[in-house]
Design a protein around this motif. Structure first.
Motif, mmCIF file in Angstrom:
data_model
loop_
_atom_site.group_PDB
_atom_site.id
_atom_site.type_symbol
_atom_site.label_atom_id
_atom_site.label_comp_id
_atom_site.label_asym_id
_atom_site.label_seq_id
_atom_site.Cartn_x
_atom_site.Cartn_y
_atom_site.Cartn_z
ATOM 1 N N ILE A 134 34.861 -59.355 -104.166
ATOM 2 C CA ILE A 134 34.872 -57.694 -103.591
ATOM 3 C C ILE A 134 34.492 -57.234 -101.880
ATOM 4 O O ILE A 134 33.960 -58.422 -101.380
ATOM 5 C CB ILE A 134 32.914 -58.603 -104.709
ATOM 6 N N GLU A 135 35.598 -56.301 -102.202
ATOM 7 C CA GLU A 135 35.789 -56.075 -100.481
ATOM 8 C C GLU A 135 34.532 -55.159 -99.676
ATOM 9 O O GLU A 135 34.029 -54.092 -100.729
ATOM 10 C CB GLU A 135 36.750 -55.192 -100.599
ATOM 11 N N ILE A 136 33.538 -55.705 -98.815
ATOM 12 C CA ILE A 136 32.518 -55.208 -98.232
ATOM 13 C C ILE A 136 33.016 -54.971 -96.964
ATOM 14 O O ILE A 136 32.123 -53.984 -96.690
ATOM 15 C CB ILE A 136 31.641 -56.981 -98.128
ATOM 16 N N LEU A 137 33.703 -55.422 -96.253
ATOM 17 C CA LEU A 137 33.857 -54.922 -94.381
ATOM 18 C C LEU A 137 35.566 -54.943 -95.491
ATOM 19 O O LEU A 137 36.034 -55.746 -95.592
ATOM 20 C CB LEU A 137 33.472 -55.811 -93.694
ATOM 21 N N PRO A 138 36.428 -54.166 -93.660
ATOM 22 C CA PRO A 138 37.717 -54.214 -93.749
ATOM 23 C C PRO A 138 38.139 -56.125 -93.337
ATOM 24 O O PRO A 138 39.331 -56.212 -93.426
ATOM 25 C CB PRO A 138 38.296 -53.149 -92.606
ATOM 26 N N PHE A 139 37.307 -56.609 -93.106
ATOM 27 C CA PHE A 139 38.113 -58.835 -93.233
ATOM 28 C C PHE A 139 36.873 -58.918 -93.462
ATOM 29 O O PHE A 139 36.962 -60.473 -93.143
ATOM 30 C CB PHE A 139 37.436 -58.196 -91.421
ATOM 31 N N PHE A 140 36.179 -58.710 -94.636
ATOM 32 C CA PHE A 140 35.264 -59.621 -95.496
ATOM 33 C C PHE A 140 35.112 -59.099 -97.007
ATOM 34 O O PHE A 140 35.019 -57.544 -97.189
ATOM 35 C CB PHE A 140 33.644 -59.968 -95.324
ATOM 36 N N ASN A 141 35.344 -60.408 -96.954
ATOM 37 C CA ASN A 141 35.084 -60.304 -99.466
ATOM 38 C C ASN A 141 33.874 -61.513 -99.439
ATOM 39 O O ASN A 141 33.276 -62.210 -98.909
ATOM 40 C CB ASN A 141 36.365 -60.635 -99.653
ATOM 41 N N LEU A 142 33.480 -61.179 -100.466
ATOM 42 C CA LEU A 142 32.559 -61.815 -101.879
ATOM 43 C C LEU A 142 33.639 -62.799 -102.134
ATOM 44 O O LEU A 142 34.052 -61.701 -102.821
ATOM 45 C CB LEU A 142 30.715 -61.482 -102.111
ATOM 46 N N LEU A 143 33.455 -63.783 -102.775
ATOM 47 C CA LEU A 143 34.490 -64.219 -103.901
ATOM 48 C C LEU A 143 33.031 -65.614 -104.616
ATOM 49 O O LEU A 143 32.307 -65.964 -104.162
ATOM 50 C CB LEU A 143 35.629 -64.833 -103.686
ATOM 51 N N TYR A 158 32.018 -69.216 -101.279
ATOM 52 C CA TYR A 158 31.655 -67.305 -101.631
ATOM 53 C C TYR A 158 32.167 -66.315 -100.565
ATOM 54 O O TYR A 158 32.218 -64.927 -100.783
ATOM 55 C CB TYR A 158 30.272 -67.302 -102.619
ATOM 56 N N LEU A 159 32.298 -66.888 -99.224
ATOM 57 C CA LEU A 159 32.517 -66.248 -98.186
ATOM 58 C C LEU A 159 33.675 -65.874 -97.617
ATOM 59 O O LEU A 159 34.058 -67.742 -97.105
ATOM 60 C CB LEU A 159 31.599 -66.573 -97.076
ATOM 61 N N ASP A 160 34.196 -64.985 -97.692
ATOM 62 C CA ASP A 160 36.112 -64.779 -97.114
ATOM 63 C C ASP A 160 35.746 -63.983 -96.324
ATOM 64 O O ASP A 160 36.061 -62.769 -96.444
ATOM 65 C CB ASP A 160 36.753 -64.314 -98.024
ATOM 66 N N PHE A 161 36.194 -64.665 -95.088
ATOM 67 C CA PHE A 161 36.534 -64.004 -93.566
ATOM 68 C C PHE A 161 38.482 -63.700 -93.923
ATOM 69 O O PHE A 161 38.973 -64.796 -93.423
ATOM 70 C CB PHE A 161 35.706 -64.202 -92.299
ATOM 71 N N TYR A 162 38.522 -62.523 -93.130
ATOM 72 C CA TYR A 162 40.225 -62.547 -93.064
ATOM 73 C C TYR A 162 40.681 -61.592 -91.941
ATOM 74 O O TYR A 162 39.800 -60.654 -91.793
ATOM 75 C CB TYR A 162 40.583 -62.254 -94.026
ATOM 76 N N TRP A 163 41.454 -61.844 -91.523
ATOM 77 C CA TRP A 163 42.262 -60.891 -90.645
ATOM 78 C C TRP A 163 43.676 -60.643 -91.206
ATOM 79 O O TRP A 163 44.333 -61.029 -91.132
ATOM 80 C CB TRP A 163 41.931 -61.118 -89.153
ATOM 81 N N GLY A 164 44.535 -59.423 -91.211
ATOM 82 C CA GLY A 164 45.707 -59.119 -92.584
ATOM 83 C C GLY A 164 45.410 -59.398 -93.347
ATOM 84 O O GLY A 164 44.768 -59.895 -94.208
ATOM 85 N N SER A 165 46.538 -60.655 -93.592
ATOM 86 C CA SER A 165 46.288 -61.061 -94.652
ATOM 87 C C SER A 165 46.464 -63.626 -94.337
ATOM 88 O O SER A 165 46.122 -63.997 -94.992
ATOM 89 C CB SER A 165 48.252 -61.401 -94.735
ATOM 90 N N TYR A 166 45.704 -63.287 -92.862
ATOM 91 C CA TYR A 166 45.131 -64.587 -92.604
ATOM 92 C C TYR A 166 44.080 -64.619 -93.102
ATOM 93 O O TYR A 166 42.773 -64.123 -92.234
ATOM 94 C CB TYR A 166 45.857 -64.443 -90.828
ATOM 95 N N HIS A 167 43.729 -65.544 -94.421
ATOM 96 C CA HIS A 167 41.811 -65.777 -95.231
ATOM 97 C C HIS A 167 41.562 -67.024 -93.734
ATOM 98 O O HIS A 167 42.228 -68.136 -94.201
ATOM 99 C CB HIS A 167 42.179 -65.583 -96.082
#
Length: 175
Positions: free
Chosen positions: A45-54, A129-138
């Motif tokens: 679930i995309e929350i912010l442009p740099f953060f997902n829940l999964l 469940y917390l996924d922070f990323y920048w571009g394609s780097y998670h």
């Protein structure tokens, strides 16, 4: 001179409520994630442009260290969590109630370690469940228990740098 344990009301063990709070919060969020989300990266679930829940499983330790092993690591990491928690509680018992910073640090690590140990005992893996990323780097997915452990460890390190009440030459020093 050997330091002895203080009475419970006068020791750092007063902060064990924080460990319990972090444990319950972590397990509660994991329960919600497991029951409300589909498993895997495709269900994020995309929350912010740099953060997902999964919802993903981690069979190893931090950064999935040893996650590709045959299963023995489950018992190693569970055992280490219990041993470290007991050691930290012993240290908390020797801390005066005025040592709030270290008591919070130890309680945070205990709550996080036991939260992840609970997962390993119950499921055989840790729920992340917390996924922070920048571009394609998670950044590797993590959870509240992991945050509590990292924050507690950082607090201990900072205490070592900034707390000069006891010196290395003091034999009763318990850092």
């Amino acid at each position: 001179m050997k330091e002895s344990a203080l009475p419970l009301k006068e020791s750092g063990l007063r902060w064990l409520w924080l460990a319990l709070l972090l444990f319950v919060l972590d397990i509660g969020v994991k329960y919600l994630v497991m029951n409300q989300m589909g498993y895997g990266w495709s269900n994020r679930i995309e929350i912010l442009p740099f953060f997902n829940l999964l919802y993903v499983h981690n069979y190893g330790a931090a950064f999935s260290f040893l996650g590709d092993q045959s299963g023995w690591q489950r018992y190693l990491f569970t055992g280490l969590a219990f041993v470290f928690s007991l050691v930290l509680m012993t240290w908390m018992r020797k801390l005066p109630k005025s040592a709030v910073w270290l008591s919070i640090a130890y309680a945070s690590i205990i709550g996080g370690a036991l939260g992840n140990a609970y997962d390993r005992v119950l499921h055989g893996y840790v729920v992340d469940y917390l996924d922070f990323y920048w571009g394609s780097y998670h950044w590797p997915a993590f959870n509240i228990a992991d945050m509590a452990i990292v924050i507690g460890a950082a607090m201990i390190i900072l205490d070592g740098f900034f707390n000069k009440e006891k010196t290395d030459s003091d034999p009763s020093s318990t850092k």
